[in-house]
Design an enzyme around this catalytic site. Sequence first.
Site, PDB file in Angstrom:
ATOM      1  N   ASP A 176     -12.487   4.230   5.301  1.00  0.00           N
ATOM      2  CA  ASP A 176     -11.583   3.139   5.968  1.00  0.00           C
ATOM      3  C   ASP A 176     -12.082   2.108   7.176  1.00  0.00           C
ATOM      4  O   ASP A 176     -12.713   2.922   8.083  1.00  0.00           O
ATOM      5  CB  ASP A 176      -9.999   3.897   6.582  1.00  0.00           C
ATOM      6  CG  ASP A 176      -9.531   4.294   5.215  1.00  0.00           C
ATOM      7  OD1 ASP A 176      -9.852   4.255   4.183  1.00  0.00           O
ATOM      8  OD2 ASP A 176      -8.202   4.557   5.554  1.00  0.00           O
TER       9      ASP A 176
ATOM     10  N   ARG B 242     -13.380   0.394  -4.014  1.00  0.00           N
ATOM     11  CA  ARG B 242     -13.681   0.651  -2.683  1.00  0.00           C
ATOM     12  C   ARG B 242     -14.653   1.494  -2.607  1.00  0.00           C
ATOM     13  O   ARG B 242     -14.808   2.515  -3.326  1.00  0.00           O
ATOM     14  CB  ARG B 242     -12.417   1.297  -1.918  1.00  0.00           C
ATOM     15  CG  ARG B 242     -11.324   0.181  -1.300  1.00  0.00           C
ATOM     16  CD  ARG B 242     -11.859  -0.211   0.101  1.00  0.00           C
ATOM     17  NE  ARG B 242     -12.197   1.011   1.027  1.00  0.00           N
ATOM     18  CZ  ARG B 242     -10.913   1.592   1.644  1.00  0.00           C
ATOM     19  NH1 ARG B 242      -9.731   1.391   1.216  1.00  0.00           N
ATOM     20  NH2 ARG B 242     -11.159   2.731   2.290  1.00  0.00           N
TER      21      ARG B 242
ATOM     22  N   LYS C 173      -3.645  -0.609  -6.623  1.00  0.00           N
ATOM     23  CA  LYS C 173      -4.674  -0.038  -5.901  1.00  0.00           C
ATOM     24  C   LYS C 173      -4.459   1.588  -6.165  1.00  0.00           C
ATOM     25  O   LYS C 173      -3.361   2.232  -6.056  1.00  0.00           O
ATOM     26  CB  LYS C 173      -4.653  -0.158  -4.390  1.00  0.00           C
ATOM     27  CG  LYS C 173      -5.533   0.367  -3.503  1.00  0.00           C
ATOM     28  CD  LYS C 173      -5.352   0.077  -1.896  1.00  0.00           C
ATOM     29  CE  LYS C 173      -6.082   0.830  -1.146  1.00  0.00           C
ATOM     30  NZ  LYS C 173      -5.860   0.434   0.299  1.00  0.00           N
TER      31      LYS C 173
ATOM     32  N   TRP D  71     -13.533   5.414  -2.218  1.00  0.00           N
ATOM     33  CA  TRP D  71     -14.418   5.501  -0.958  1.00  0.00           C
ATOM     34  C   TRP D  71     -15.753   5.703  -1.273  1.00  0.00           C
ATOM     35  O   TRP D  71     -16.403   6.448  -0.301  1.00  0.00           O
ATOM     36  CB  TRP D  71     -13.796   6.463   0.124  1.00  0.00           C
ATOM     37  CG  TRP D  71     -12.397   6.811   0.317  1.00  0.00           C
ATOM     38  CD1 TRP D  71     -11.423   5.751   0.226  1.00  0.00           C
ATOM     39  CD2 TRP D  71     -11.752   7.902   0.027  1.00  0.00           C
ATOM     40  NE1 TRP D  71     -10.257   6.292   0.380  1.00  0.00           N
ATOM     41  CE2 TRP D  71     -10.191   7.483   0.229  1.00  0.00           C
ATOM     42  CE3 TRP D  71     -11.929   9.156  -0.303  1.00  0.00           C
ATOM     43  CZ2 TRP D  71      -9.318   8.746  -0.162  1.00  0.00           C
ATOM     44  CZ3 TRP D  71     -11.215  10.196  -0.498  1.00  0.00           C
ATOM     45  CH2 TRP D  71      -9.645   9.944  -0.289  1.00  0.00           C
ATOM     46  N   GLY D  72     -16.377   5.360  -2.374  1.00  0.00           N
ATOM     47  CA  GLY D  72     -17.642   5.721  -2.553  1.00  0.00           C
ATOM     48  C   GLY D  72     -18.292   6.906  -2.951  1.00  0.00           C
ATOM     49  O   GLY D  72     -19.314   7.332  -3.309  1.00  0.00           O
TER      50      GLY D  72
ATOM     51  N   ASP E 269      -5.846   5.318  -5.060  1.00  0.00           N
ATOM     52  CA  ASP E 269      -6.346   6.179  -3.888  1.00  0.00           C
ATOM     53  C   ASP E 269      -6.977   7.217  -4.706  1.00  0.00           C
ATOM     54  O   ASP E 269      -6.740   7.930  -5.617  1.00  0.00           O
ATOM     55  CB  ASP E 269      -5.495   6.103  -2.915  1.00  0.00           C
ATOM     56  CG  ASP E 269      -6.282   5.981  -1.518  1.00  0.00           C
ATOM     57  OD1 ASP E 269      -7.196   6.316  -1.385  1.00  0.00           O
ATOM     58  OD2 ASP E 269      -5.394   5.607  -0.490  1.00  0.00           O
TER      59      ASP E 269
ATOM     60  N   ASP F 103       0.812  -1.092   0.011  1.00  0.00           N
ATOM     61  CA  ASP F 103       0.017   0.018   0.090  1.00  0.00           C
ATOM     62  C   ASP F 103       0.720   1.075  -0.157  1.00  0.00           C
ATOM     63  O   ASP F 103       2.130   1.371  -0.492  1.00  0.00           O
ATOM     64  CB  ASP F 103      -0.791   0.056   1.144  1.00  0.00           C
ATOM     65  CG  ASP F 103      -2.147   0.689   0.974  1.00  0.00           C
ATOM     66  OD1 ASP F 103      -2.383   1.960   1.199  1.00  0.00           O
ATOM     67  OD2 ASP F 103      -3.147   0.172   0.673  1.00  0.00           O
TER      68      ASP F 103
HETATM   69  C1  GLA Z   1      -6.575   5.747   2.365  1.00  0.00           C
HETATM   70  C2  GLA Z   1      -7.154   4.407   1.812  1.00  0.00           C
HETATM   71  C3  GLA Z   1      -6.512   3.456   2.668  1.00  0.00           C
HETATM   72  C4  GLA Z   1      -5.028   3.502   2.676  1.00  0.00           C
HETATM   73  C5  GLA Z   1      -4.552   4.874   2.947  1.00  0.00           C
HETATM   74  C6  GLA Z   1      -2.959   4.974   2.818  1.00  0.00           C
HETATM   75  O1  GLA Z   1      -7.117   6.153   3.542  1.00  0.00           O
HETATM   76  O2  GLA Z   1      -8.574   4.272   1.887  1.00  0.00           O
HETATM   77  O3  GLA Z   1      -6.944   1.908   2.434  1.00  0.00           O
HETATM   78  O4  GLA Z   1      -4.647   2.884   1.090  1.00  0.00           O
HETATM   79  O5  GLA Z   1      -5.221   5.775   2.169  1.00  0.00           O
HETATM   80  O6  GLA Z   1      -2.617   6.132   3.076  1.00  0.00           O
END
Ligand code: GLA
Length: 376
Positions: free
Chosen positions: A183, A179, A124, A161-162, A126, A48
């Site tokens: 979190d 996602r 992944k 995040w939606g 973000d 990550d």
């Molecule tokens: C966001 C993502 C997490 C992770 C962090 C890393 O909060 O939702 O899953 O990847 O960033 O900083």
Amino acid sequence: MLAKTPPLGWNSWNTFAENITEDLLMETADAMISSGLKDAGYEYVVIDDCWSLRQRGADGRLIADPEKFPHGMKYLADYIHSKGLKFGMYSCAGTRTCAGYPSSFEYELVDAQTFAGFGVDFLKYDFCNKPRHADGPLLYHRMSLALKASGREILFSACNWGSDHVETWIRSTGAHMYRSTGDIFDNFQSMSDIARSRIDKLAYSAPGCFDDIDMLVCGMRNKGNVAAGGMRDEEYLFHFALWCVMQSPLMIGCDIRDMDAATKATLLNKELLRINQDVEARPAFPFNCGRRDHPEREFLGFKHLADNEFLLFGFNFNDKARDCFVEFYDIGLPAGCALRLRDIMTGAEVPAAKDYMRLQLPAHGFQIYRGKLITL
Ligand code: GLA
């Protein structure tokens, strides 16, 4: 086709955050084999945030932090591949990642080429630090196309995040999972809030592009980056079973080098994994427990599976046990039909059930039956 069924793997964030190293990743790959996780279907080992230097190189490329990854990412990718596993990495659609490292806004093509050169199989992506003027959906489409142009097959794991009703457009970007929530933290409340917020949106989740309700906290036991009180063994099992029934990708978040027997038994549960990997990936047909005033306190459903099988299940988010009578007319069963059921956790067969049946759900507990329809 990638992501025919929900992707399975491990991700460094929940436990390790910035404390990631080549040794940790190699030991984790070894543990995927020795613990039986690989044989059970888990395949992606994903790094990550926090893997790069704080600045790009003179050529504009991201550079792996040489203190954390002294032999570079290609070396690590080769090691992971030599174990028959796949390698995942992380970037972000904004100018900086969530932890403040350089990320891919306006560097999509060069970063996709860098990842392909490393031998990456999964990215992944973000959503932190997105410039205000930029359009979120377009940024995901840009990176998806850059990955396709890289010449390497890379599973694209979106992580906004939606935002922007992600489920309504993400499939059109070519992404393979998305996602859909903020979190997760390691406690029952966080886990259940996340899952419940997606129950009525699962119809969008299907082969090729799955709703990702975040990485698992099973077995974390209140240690690591998302520690927030922890859960009991039965609650971690509830969490895993719920992620399987909702057919979320399963990205393990605990330290798999050091798993206790209960965690192993949960993550390797064959019946639950089989549900998670069901090729039809249909949402459940919902029913309720009789108290229509609190439907959000239980998740009860009838879920069609491949080969004319189905699940009848109940998850109880309440702090008290619930006894639910499932009236078969509420799930649409015509008169003259009955259900042949097996409790997947105990293996016990239920004698042909007709008209109604009882689901006895402990506090923070669940029941899942797998079965077939029969004509009496
Ligand atoms: C966001 C993502 C997490 C992770 C962090 C890393 O909060 O939702 O899953 O990847 O960033 O900083």
